[in-house]
Design an enzyme around this catalytic site. Structure first.
Site, PDB file in Angstrom:
ATOM      1  N   CYS A 143       0.683  -1.464  -0.392  1.00 26.95           N
ATOM      2  CA  CYS A 143       0.267  -0.054   0.490  1.00 26.95           C
ATOM      3  C   CYS A 143       0.614   1.964  -0.405  1.00 26.95           C
ATOM      4  CB  CYS A 143      -0.771  -0.304   0.902  1.00 26.95           C
ATOM      5  SG  CYS A 143      -1.543  -1.630   1.483  1.00 26.95           S
ATOM      6  N   GLU A 144       1.139   1.131  -1.020  1.00 32.05           N
ATOM      7  CA  GLU A 144       2.379   2.712  -1.115  1.00 32.05           C
ATOM      8  C   GLU A 144       2.815   2.736  -3.096  1.00 32.05           C
ATOM      9  OE1 GLU A 144       3.958   4.157   0.782  1.00 32.05           O
ATOM     10  OE2 GLU A 144       3.857   3.623   2.170  1.00 32.05           O
TER      11      GLU A 144
END
Ligand SMILES: *Cc1c(COP(=O)(O)O)cnc(C)c1O
Length: 423
Positions: A351-352
């Site tokens: 989640c980046e």
């Protein structure tokens, strides 16, 4: 036909092979994401170093941080290499892999007293000292153990290695080494400290260097300094010239190791320093192109703006793309002959937005395909993390048609085994 810069990785009968092992079979057998290393490729990368240095007093010290897997260290130990370490942890790895402490050089700006004591206890070849404060501490630790620590001072020649700023180390604004103009005073201090035995001089100007010029400039500065130090009666026996030679990721054309070394030796001879022992600390150039990261395509997510190819490897497994904006080759293990190519960003599940492995790649892919990220043998697994509670990939060593696990895949339970609930 082997891939450019990757002599042990080739397509045969439409299937990507690492030595004699089909990559897709390895992915099936051991799961993905999976690091795979070719032993033949590592030894082939070492050969030009050994060839060019034959007949000279020398030591090739593999830089452990590039890939510290025990089987990799064992491969280089058996081939006669020493090791460049930057922590007490790396020292223990070298010993566990059967490496010779007497061929270890200990680099790094922040060695703790505990690490110094352990290195003295096992008898490392040399401490590459990076500041006068460290020199004073090392002298105290050595005295407390009734020893004198063998030392070379890491000097910073202030040359531009012309590489990425994060991996350039030889400029005055970098934290590494002792500034050229302060080095003479540091040598004087070293010579008078009771726990220190001055042995040599050391420099390492950066990583992924693709031209000989910066090396030769740095060597000239180091030789100037040696002459100034010896003029004061302080004898230096070896020159440790660091590592840093680049590899071909996509279209880089670094000098061959033997050509570079021949040029360095010629400069040494021309300036009357040919008798000195030469220590080199290559990391990336010995293992980088020996490794691939295999990853399975999970989903395709095409859109009007951008096409995403979502794979099961991520930035936590391979940090180089997002950390250095590094471009690494990405190829299919089983190319789809005749299928239409599209332009994809290869991204992971983390989640980046920075979690990408390749951008704007032309590939014909479908979910379930296995891709190989090339040149992943150096600074791949060694920089992996558990971000997003993702177990690290397994590692496999290939030798001819044989392949065996050299690090088991972690389980999720491993990741929180040392944690406790609050009271
Ligand atoms: C990282 C490092 C190396 C190895 O660098 P490569 O670019 O991987 O060859 C050698 N010496 C020192 C001191 C290092 O920090």
């Amino acid at each position: 036909m082997s891939l450019p810069g990757h002599p042990h990785i080739a397509y045969r009968n439409g299937a990507l092979h690492i030595e004699d092992c089909p990559a897709a079979d390895l992915a099936q057998r051991f799961g993905t994401p999976l690091y795979v290393y070719s032993r033949g490729s590592m030894l082939a990368a070492l050969a030009p170093y050994q060839r060019a240095l034959a007949g000279r007093r020398h030591l090739v010290c593999y830089a452990v941080k590039a890939n510290p897997n025990l089987s990799v260290l064992q491969t280089f130990a058996r081939a006669g290499c020493g090791f460049d370490i930057v922590s007490g942890g790396e020292l223990e790895r070298v010993l566990a892999a059967g490496g010779d402490a007497g061929k270890v050089v200990f680099s790094g700006v922040g060695k703790t007293r505990r690490e110094m004591a352990r290195a003295l206890e096992v008898g490392v070849r040399c401490f590459n000292v990076e500041s006068t404060a460290e020199l004073e501490a090392l002298s105290e630790v050595a005295q407390a153990h009734g020893k004198r620590a063998p030392v070379s001072l890491r000097v910073n020649p202030n040359v531009d290695a012309k590489t990425h700023p994060y991996i350039s180390t030889g400029l005055t604004h970098n934290k590494f080494g002792i500034a050229h103009e302060e080095a003479l005073a540091a040598y004087r201090r070293a010579a008078e400290l009771p726990g220190i035995a001055v042995h040599g001089i050391d420099c390492h100007i950066g990583s992924q260097i693709t031209e000989p010029g910066p090396y030769l400039d740095a060597l000239d500065k180091v030789l100037d300094l040696i002459e100034a130090v010896e003029a004061e009666g302080i004898r230096l026996t070896h020159i440790d010239f660091g590592g840093g030679l680049g590899i071909t990721y996509t279209d880089e054309a670094p000098p061959a190791a033997d050509a570079l070394i021949t040029a360095l030796l010629k400069r040494l001879d021309d300036r009357g320093h040919g008798q000195r022992e030469l220590i080199l600390e290559p990391g990336r150039s010995l293992v980088g192109n020996a490794g691939v990261l295999l990853t399975e395509v999970l989903y395709l997510k095409p859109s009007a703006h951008k096409n995403f190819c979502i794979v099961d490897a991520a930035m936590n497994d391979l940090l180089r793309p997002t950390l250095y904006e590094a471009v690494m080759g990405i190829v299919p293990c089983a190319p789809r002959a005749g299928a239409a190519e599209h332009t994809w960003d290869i991204v992971g599940p983390v989640c980046e937005s920075g979690d990408w492995l390749g951008r704007d790649r032309r590939l014909a892919v479908q979910a379930g395909d296995v891709l190989a990220i090339l040149s992943a043998g150096a600074y791949g697994m060694s920089m992996a993390s558990h971000y997003n509670t993702r177990p690290k990939p397994a590692e496999v060593m290939v030798d001819g048609a044989e392949a065996w696990i050299v690090r088991e895949r972690e389980t999720v339970a491993d990741l929180f085994a040392r944690e406790q609930l609050a009271r």
